[in-house]
Design a protein around this motif. Structure first.
Motif, PDB file in Angstrom:
ATOM      1  N   ASP A  54       3.946  18.745   2.065  1.00  0.00           N
ATOM      2  CA  ASP A  54       3.824  17.347   1.667  1.00  0.00           C
ATOM      3  C   ASP A  54       2.828  17.217   0.517  1.00  0.00           C
ATOM      4  O   ASP A  54       1.806  17.915   0.490  1.00  0.00           O
ATOM      5  CB  ASP A  54       3.355  16.488   2.847  1.00  0.00           C
ATOM      6  N   PRO A  55       3.082  16.311  -0.437  1.00  0.00           N
ATOM      7  CA  PRO A  55       2.140  16.134  -1.557  1.00  0.00           C
ATOM      8  C   PRO A  55       0.809  15.581  -1.072  1.00  0.00           C
ATOM      9  O   PRO A  55       0.756  14.823  -0.097  1.00  0.00           O
ATOM     10  CB  PRO A  55       2.861  15.134  -2.474  1.00  0.00           C
ATOM     11  N   VAL A  56      -0.266  15.971  -1.742  1.00  0.00           N
ATOM     12  CA  VAL A  56      -1.590  15.467  -1.390  1.00  0.00           C
ATOM     13  C   VAL A  56      -1.836  14.162  -2.143  1.00  0.00           C
ATOM     14  O   VAL A  56      -1.107  13.805  -3.074  1.00  0.00           O
ATOM     15  CB  VAL A  56      -2.698  16.490  -1.710  1.00  0.00           C
ATOM     16  N   GLU A  57      -2.875  13.473  -1.743  1.00  0.00           N
ATOM     17  CA  GLU A  57      -3.195  12.174  -2.319  1.00  0.00           C
ATOM     18  C   GLU A  57      -3.439  12.297  -3.827  1.00  0.00           C
ATOM     19  O   GLU A  57      -4.260  13.092  -4.283  1.00  0.00           O
ATOM     20  CB  GLU A  57      -4.443  11.620  -1.617  1.00  0.00           C
ATOM     21  N   GLU A  58      -2.699  11.486  -4.596  1.00  0.00           N
ATOM     22  CA  GLU A  58      -2.767  11.586  -6.053  1.00  0.00           C
ATOM     23  C   GLU A  58      -4.178  11.358  -6.580  1.00  0.00           C
ATOM     24  O   GLU A  58      -4.581  11.944  -7.593  1.00  0.00           O
ATOM     25  CB  GLU A  58      -1.810  10.579  -6.690  1.00  0.00           C
ATOM     26  N   LYS A  59      -4.944  10.509  -5.923  1.00  0.00           N
ATOM     27  CA  LYS A  59      -6.289  10.187  -6.402  1.00  0.00           C
ATOM     28  C   LYS A  59      -7.236  11.384  -6.351  1.00  0.00           C
ATOM     29  O   LYS A  59      -8.312  11.344  -6.935  1.00  0.00           O
ATOM     30  CB  LYS A  59      -6.881   9.032  -5.589  1.00  0.00           C
ATOM     31  N   LEU A  60      -6.822  12.441  -5.649  1.00  0.00           N
ATOM     32  CA  LEU A  60      -7.655  13.645  -5.573  1.00  0.00           C
ATOM     33  C   LEU A  60      -7.227  14.700  -6.593  1.00  0.00           C
ATOM     34  O   LEU A  60      -7.718  15.821  -6.583  1.00  0.00           O
ATOM     35  CB  LEU A  60      -7.593  14.233  -4.162  1.00  0.00           C
ATOM     36  N   GLY A  61      -6.340  14.309  -7.493  1.00  0.00           N
ATOM     37  CA  GLY A  61      -5.822  15.251  -8.474  1.00  0.00           C
ATOM     38  C   GLY A  61      -6.852  15.787  -9.447  1.00  0.00           C
ATOM     39  O   GLY A  61      -6.602  16.777 -10.135  1.00  0.00           O
ATOM     40  N   PHE A  62      -8.025  15.157  -9.512  1.00  0.00           N
ATOM     41  CA  PHE A  62      -9.086  15.629 -10.411  1.00  0.00           C
ATOM     42  C   PHE A  62      -9.820  16.851  -9.865  1.00  0.00           C
ATOM     43  O   PHE A  62     -10.587  17.502 -10.594  1.00  0.00           O
ATOM     44  CB  PHE A  62     -10.099  14.512 -10.668  1.00  0.00           C
ATOM     45  N   LEU A  63      -9.623  17.181  -8.603  1.00  0.00           N
ATOM     46  CA  LEU A  63     -10.349  18.311  -8.008  1.00  0.00           C
ATOM     47  C   LEU A  63      -9.920  19.620  -8.665  1.00  0.00           C
ATOM     48  O   LEU A  63      -8.726  19.952  -8.702  1.00  0.00           O
ATOM     49  CB  LEU A  63     -10.086  18.382  -6.503  1.00  0.00           C
ATOM     50  N   PRO A  64     -10.846  20.385  -9.173  1.00  0.00           N
ATOM     51  CA  PRO A  64     -10.491  21.651  -9.823  1.00  0.00           C
ATOM     52  C   PRO A  64      -9.874  22.633  -8.832  1.00  0.00           C
ATOM     53  O   PRO A  64     -10.407  22.862  -7.750  1.00  0.00           O
ATOM     54  CB  PRO A  64     -11.826  22.164 -10.356  1.00  0.00           C
ATOM     55  N   GLY A  65      -8.715  23.175  -9.211  1.00  0.00           N
ATOM     56  CA  GLY A  65      -8.033  24.136  -8.361  1.00  0.00           C
ATOM     57  C   GLY A  65      -6.996  23.541  -7.438  1.00  0.00           C
ATOM     58  O   GLY A  65      -6.239  24.280  -6.790  1.00  0.00           O
TER      59      GLY A  65
END
Length: 351
Positions: A61-72
């Motif tokens: 399942d896709p993760v929360e888009e707002k956390l897309g800034f996390l490196p890696g």
């Protein structure tokens, strides 16, 4: 204070990590900011030590888009697609094998197992088990471990601070303690940017999320003199508003923020025949006890559950448990009022 199942220290875990080379790291299903932040912080740190590390997702399942800034984050591998053997499996922010979902198979194939968590559990799934329910977040524990390994850095700091900020509600929840402020200061000193986390995670709500909030607010039901509030969302709400499930994650905190409310509950159809329930408390009320009655869990002030019957049934059974457990003096009259109210909504709920 560590749980009785804990049988090691972070120092011992650090020495164990130093003695091994290949690792898989995974958190719980539906990972939040703390789960991903802690796991990615460890992944970056172990790589800095020259270890071979694979970060896993419990499902595809896709993760929360707002956390897309996390490196890696973009390099995390769905566990079902990972077939390699590893020496050590590290479970972070997850209390049992069931919550690992697809990653349970990777866990079983590994030679050694480590659990690092802040959720109390009556069982353990690792030879090295470190569970500290007093910790504000799993990311606090990950940061402490990275310091012991001398493996801190800018990426590790950003990931850990994200976990700390999201799991404490920007240092506003009951789980806040002096240690999380110390760790926050250390991560900022190491290069983490709190304003980046605030902008990307806390200040980036979508229009569909706001429309879901409008629906949720229109359906609020108050009980026990306003001390308990409950609301719900249907599958059709997500479809009609063009919303994704992550758009609703913030809504429970809107309910918790209402003056006079002690306990808040939101029930959401999950698109697969299940109902996801989120519980929050503003005082010493233990909502984890409620969640556990339905096979869920979490913390005293924040817990979740999955319900396997209809939304109408959920809106009777779960609030009834809240009322009877948390507000026993009002239980008989308030449960009767709840049942009458849900019966009047049955046609809408079944639509």
């Amino acid at each position: 204070m560590l749980t009785p199942q804990s049988n090691t220290t972070l120092e011992e875990i650090a020495r164990f990590i130093e003695a091994h080379d290949t690792f898989a790291i995974c958190g719980h299903v539906n990972p939040d900011g703390d789960c991903l932040g802690a796991g990615l912080a460890l992944e970056h740190g172990l790589r800095a030590l020259g270890k071979q590390v694979t970060g896993l997702l419990a499902t595809e399942d896709p993760v929360e888009e707002k956390l897309g800034f996390l490196p890696g984050l973009e390099n995390l591998v769905p566990a079902k697609d990972f077939t390699d053997e590893v020496e050590v499996f590290i479970a972070i922010d997850v209390p049992n094998v069931e919550r690992l979902k697809d990653a349970a198979a990777v866990h079983d194939r590994a030679k050694h197992h480590i659990t690092i968590d802040h959720h109390a559990s009556e069982t353990s799934m690792a030879e090295l088990n470190y569970v500290d329910p007093a910790s504000a977040s799993a990311s606090d524990l990950a940061w402490e471990l990275l310091k012991l390994l001398n493996a801190t850095g800018k990426d590790q700091a950003l990931c850990a601070l994200t976990g700390i900020m999201t799991d404490t509600g920007r240092f506003s929840y009951q789980n806040v303690n002096p240690t999380c402020f110390i760790h926050a200061a250390e991560t900022v000193e190491a290069g983490a940017e709190p304003n980046l986390i605030a902008r990307e995670f806390f200040q980036s709500r979508s229009l569909p999320s706001l429309r879901l909030e409008q629906l949720m607010l229109s359906r609020m039901m108050f009980f026990c003199g306003g001390a308990f509030v409950c609301s719900y969302l249907k599958d059709a709400d997500f479809e009609e508003q063009g919303a994704i499930r992550d758009d609703a994650e913030i809504l429970i905190d809107i309910l918790r923020g209402i003056a006079g409310v002690r306990v808040a509950l939101i029930l959401k159809e999950n698109g697969n025949g299940e109902i996801r329930g989120s519980l929050r408390a503003k005082d010493e009320t233990d909502v984890a006890q409620i969640a556990s009655d339905f096979g869920g869990g979490g913390h005293k002030a924040a817990a979740g559950l999955t319900y396997h019957k209809s939304l109408a049934d959920a809106l009777i059974e779960v609030p009834t448990d809240v009322i009877e457990t948390c507000f026993p003096e009002d239980a008989e009259a308030e449960v009767e009022r709840l049942c009458i109210l849900i019966r009047s909504l049955r046609e809408e709920l079944d639509d």
